[in-house]
Scaffold this active site. Structure first.
Site, PDB file in Angstrom:
ATOM      1  N   GLU A 118       0.808  -1.229   0.000  1.00  0.00           N
ATOM      2  CA  GLU A 118       0.000   0.000   0.000  1.00  0.00           C
ATOM      3  C   GLU A 118       0.835   1.270   0.000  1.00  0.00           C
ATOM      4  O   GLU A 118       1.737   1.444   0.814  1.00  0.00           O
ATOM      5  CB  GLU A 118      -0.923   0.012   1.234  1.00  0.00           C
ATOM      6  N   LYS A 133      -8.719  -0.914   0.868  1.00  0.00           N
ATOM      7  CA  LYS A 133      -9.798  -1.441   1.710  1.00  0.00           C
ATOM      8  C   LYS A 133     -10.550  -2.447   0.868  1.00  0.00           C
ATOM      9  O   LYS A 133     -11.146  -2.104  -0.152  1.00  0.00           O
ATOM     10  CB  LYS A 133     -10.744  -0.338   2.200  1.00  0.00           C
TER      11      LYS A 133
END
Length: 340
Positions: free
Chosen positions: A142, A158
């Site tokens: 990420e 997410k």
């Protein structure tokens, strides 16, 4: 490097849970030596002393490691229900609840362990960070925040699904992730939070979402990733950018401040460097920072290490599924530490 607990210097917050070992809130340094390489071609900012390779060549070592989970499944399920009660009360909409693993070791080569981790789980933001006797061995997927000129991008993750055992199952899992209303809702809430954070330091009307609910496949998981972009205000400083956006919403939840207070209440460890940010700033002021997840944090002096995993809890989340997602994210590190 920013520790998650740097939040306490930005907002009126505290971190009173026990720590595995002491870690500074942030570390910055100017490198004496910069290396880049393309296949077998190495370029350096200065002549390389021969002994440099003795520092970075891994030395395989066997070590006795006893890994302990800080949170039992029963404790996780109990806290999960209590967090959903907080959501029903309107105190939070989404909370990234994390559990930690701790281990003591006798002897370990951090470089060797890092290379094994990234062979098992190669990631775009892999990084090895050393500060004295303390290390981050990161296999992070990420990006937190990147600046190029006057442009900022954030790419919150997410939404997670495991890879399939075969092509058909893999495609099915990927489609189910993309179609999941729950996963989309989680992603959208954090994307909106990041839009709001970036707007604090950006030109009016410049915040955009060029990609929403993008699907990306990694060796062990599929991830739902959105991209938020913005044009910086002319006089926005590095400090202002970080204070407006840190910690990243994907590791807190929304609304951010009260959710961080709840994280402190329900988690049983001090996050330290986990869920902080790791990156570089170049000579022109551009930077790129990752989120410190899927990462081992260790201290050679105390012979201790820890890592943590988590997932987003919403009103629609199911406890068993979220617990299984945590185990899925921990799997690669557990395999590396257990010698598999």
């Amino acid at each position: 490097m920013f520790s998650y607990d740097f939040k306490n210097q930005i907002e009126k917050l505290s971190s009173k849970n026990p720590s595995f070992f002491e870690l500074p809130d942030f570390l910055f340094f100017q490198p004496e030596l910069q290396l880049s390489w393309n296949n077998s071609e190495i370029s350096s900012s200065q002549p390389l002393p021969p002994e440099i390779f003795n520092l970075v060549c891994p030395k395989p070592k066997t070590t006795s490691i006893n890994i302990h989970s800080q949170t039992s499944k029963e404790e996780y399920l109990k806290n999960f229900r209590m967090i959903q009660d907080e959501i029903r009360e309107g105190n939070t909409y989404e909370m990234n609840y994390c559990i930690a693993y701790q281990a003591d070791f006798e002897d370990m080569d951090p470089v060797y362990t890092f290379l094994r981790l990234n062979k098992k789980s190669p990631m775009p933001f892999a990084a090895l960070f050393k500060a004295g006797e303390k290390y981050i061995l990161s296999a992070s997927p990420e990006r937190f925040l990147k600046k190029t000129g006057n442009q900022l991008i954030a790419q919150p993750i997410k939404g997670t699904a495991k890879r399939g055992q075969n092509e058909a199952e893999d495609l099915k899992n990927k489609k189910q992730l993309h179609a999941s209303e729950k996963e989309r809702a989680e992603n959208l809430m954090i994307t909106d939070l990041m839009r709001n954070d970036l707007s604090k330091v950006s030109e009016i009307g410049s915040v955009e979402v060029p990609e929403l609910f993008g699907l990306y496949s990694f060796p062990r998981v599929h991830q739902m990733i959105s991209t938020v972009s913005a044009t910086l205000k002319p006089n926005a400083t590095f400090r202002q950018i970080i204070e407006a956006t840190f910690p990243m919403g994907s590791m807190t939840g929304a609304p951010k401040i009260i959710t961080m207070e709840l994280i402190e209440q329900f988690e049983n460890f001090k996050r330290g460097w986990f869920s902080g940010a790791l990156g570089f700033i170049n000579e022109s002021g551009d930077f790129d920072f990752s989120v410190i997840i899927r990462s081992i944090i260790l201290d050679q002096s105390s012979k201790k290490l820890y890592f943590a995993v988590g997932s987003a809890i919403t009103i629609d989340a199911e406890a068993e599924q979220e617990y299984d997602e945590c185990l899925l994210k921990a799997n690669a590190i557990l395999e590396v530490l257990s010698g598999k």
